[in-house]
Design an enzyme around this catalytic site. Structure first.
Site, PDB file in Angstrom:
ATOM      1  N   ARG A  29       0.694  -1.380  -0.030  1.00 29.59           N
ATOM      2  CA  ARG A  29       0.063  -0.115  -0.011  1.00 29.59           C
ATOM      3  C   ARG A  29       0.827   1.465   0.114  1.00 29.59           C
ATOM      4  O   ARG A  29       0.941   1.862  -0.905  1.00 29.59           O
ATOM      5  CB  ARG A  29      -0.980   0.077   1.266  1.00 29.59           C
ATOM      6  N   ASP A  30       1.641   1.508   0.904  1.00 29.38           N
ATOM      7  CA  ASP A  30       2.198   2.738   1.040  1.00 29.38           C
ATOM      8  C   ASP A  30       3.488   2.647   0.120  1.00 29.38           C
ATOM      9  O   ASP A  30       3.755   3.891  -0.681  1.00 29.38           O
ATOM     10  CB  ASP A  30       2.946   2.942   2.605  1.00 29.38           C
ATOM     11  N   HIS A 222       6.312   4.326  12.594  1.00 31.65           N
ATOM     12  CA  HIS A 222       6.575   4.348  10.918  1.00 31.65           C
ATOM     13  C   HIS A 222       7.667   5.306  10.542  1.00 31.65           C
ATOM     14  O   HIS A 222       7.391   6.639  10.647  1.00 31.65           O
ATOM     15  CB  HIS A 222       5.138   4.724  10.268  1.00 31.65           C
ATOM     16  N   HIS A 224      10.910   6.824   8.274  1.00 28.50           N
ATOM     17  CA  HIS A 224      11.416   6.804   6.902  1.00 28.50           C
ATOM     18  C   HIS A 224      12.792   7.002   6.946  1.00 28.50           C
ATOM     19  O   HIS A 224      13.405   7.893   7.984  1.00 28.50           O
ATOM     20  CB  HIS A 224      10.830   8.161   5.970  1.00 28.50           C
ATOM     21  N   CYS A 255       6.506   9.366  -0.076  1.00 25.41           N
ATOM     22  CA  CYS A 255       5.214  10.100   0.195  1.00 25.41           C
ATOM     23  C   CYS A 255       5.350  11.356  -0.715  1.00 25.41           C
ATOM     24  O   CYS A 255       6.033  12.193  -0.882  1.00 25.41           O
ATOM     25  CB  CYS A 255       5.126  10.823   1.631  1.00 25.41           C
ATOM     26  N   ASN A 264      10.603   4.534   2.863  1.00 25.72           N
ATOM     27  CA  ASN A 264      10.093   3.776   4.009  1.00 25.72           C
ATOM     28  C   ASN A 264      11.416   2.792   4.556  1.00 25.72           C
ATOM     29  O   ASN A 264      12.182   2.465   3.689  1.00 25.72           O
ATOM     30  CB  ASN A 264       9.034   2.863   3.685  1.00 25.72           C
TER      31      ASN A 264
END
Ligand code: MG
Length: 318
Positions: A29-30, A222, A224, A255, A264
């Site tokens: 997803r991300d 989460h 990065h 993002c 990520n």
């Protein structure tokens, strides 16, 4: 010889860390949402199947955003229909609003995530509403999700810094997180959307939640790797008792609405560190690396993960 065959890394457990970490795999997803290449649904289904086969147990599979804004996830319903159910494997999906919830419920989703902002600027740019109005948008989503028996995660983005506002006050993050919990979220995921967090900042934010009465069991992180801090920050979070960590296979994604955001935290890099710490995670690192090498071929570019690069290089290092 693989790293696993060679017994690498040599485990050296450290005191005070969780015995087991749940890796929340966000690559499908991300990760794919933030890749310029739009893959076919059959490739995504194979990706998720391979990730589950490698031992990952929480796979954020897709999201029900409007296809005009997120064309990479336009096939969400079809993708979920192609997944092979496996015992103990969860497939949460991102749901931005009530329309997204309707689409998710229509295909029998049992677990969702909503995506909130800790800052006014990112709420306006990413959610097209101000900081307070995001809760008005989430309210019916969360109420209906809970009434339908769904498990709900609340992402809090820009927890550690915002590209338009700079520093983000700790109290503001605590406020947004607290409201999401009040509205029914079962877990908060604290996101360093532009990768500017450092370990002391992580400790301070987690301490803040503890003081506010939010236990670490309700928190995930989460990170990065924009400035190379993702693993250091993860270690700080583990030391504070957090045992749910987001990562993206092969370091997929970033993002697109945050200009300085890059990848990520790579799941392989996380697994290597957890192995070194003797923390259980259930993932077969070599199978995961093979999956990320395969995915890199699909995307036409190499994985940014250090561990993927090290382990997929078949020449012995000297
Ligand atoms: Mg991310």
């Amino acid at each position: 010889m693989t790293a696993r065959d060679a017994g690498l890394p040599d485990p050296h457990p450290a005191a005070g860390l969780p015995a087991r970490v749940m890796i929340w795999e966000v690559g499908a997803r991300d990760g794919l949402q933030n890749e310029p290449v739009v893959l076919g649904v059959e490739v995504k289904a194979e990706f998720l199947d391979r990730l589950a086969g490698a031992g990952l147990r929480v796979l954020e599979a897709t999201g029900f955003a409007h296809p005009r804004w997120v064309p990479q996830l336009a096939d969400a319903a079809e993708l979920l229909g192609r997944l092979t159910p496996r015992d103990g494997v969860r497939y949460p999906v991102l749901v931005p609003n009530e329309r997204g919830l309707d689409r998710a419920l229509a295909v029998g989703v049992t677990e969702i995530a909503v995506f909130a902002s800790a800052t006014e600027s990112f709420a306006r740019r990413n959610l097209n509403r101000d900081l307070d109005a995001q809760f008005t948008m989430f309210s019916p989503v969360l109420r209906r999700a809970k009434a339908s028996g769904l498990r709900v995660r609340g992402y809090v983005s820009m927890c550690f810094g915002d590209p338009w506002e700079g520093a983000v006050p700790l109290e503001q993050v605590l406020g947004v997180g607290g409201r999401l919990l009040e509205q029914g979220c079962d877990q908060l995921c604290l996101g360093d959307t532009i990768g500017v967090a450092t370990p002391g900042h992580v400790v301070a934010l987690l301490d803040g939640f503890t003081r506010a009465g939010v236990g670490v069991d309700a928190l995930a992180v989460h990170f990065h790797d924009t400035y190379g801090q993702a693993l250091s920050n993860t270690f700080a979070a583990l030391c504070a008792g957090v045992s749910c960590v987001d990562a993206s296979a092969g370091g997929l994604g970033g993002c697109p609405y945050a200009e300085s955001a890059t990848g990520n935290l790579a799941t392989e890099d996380l697994v290597w560190m957890l192995d070194g710490l003797g923390i259980e995670h259930g993932v077969d690192l070599d199978a995961l690396v093979r999956t990320s090498v395969w995915m890199a071929d699909q995307l036409g570019r190499p994985s940014p993960s250090r561990v993927v690069r090290a382990l997929s290089d078949r020449e012995p290092h000297r």
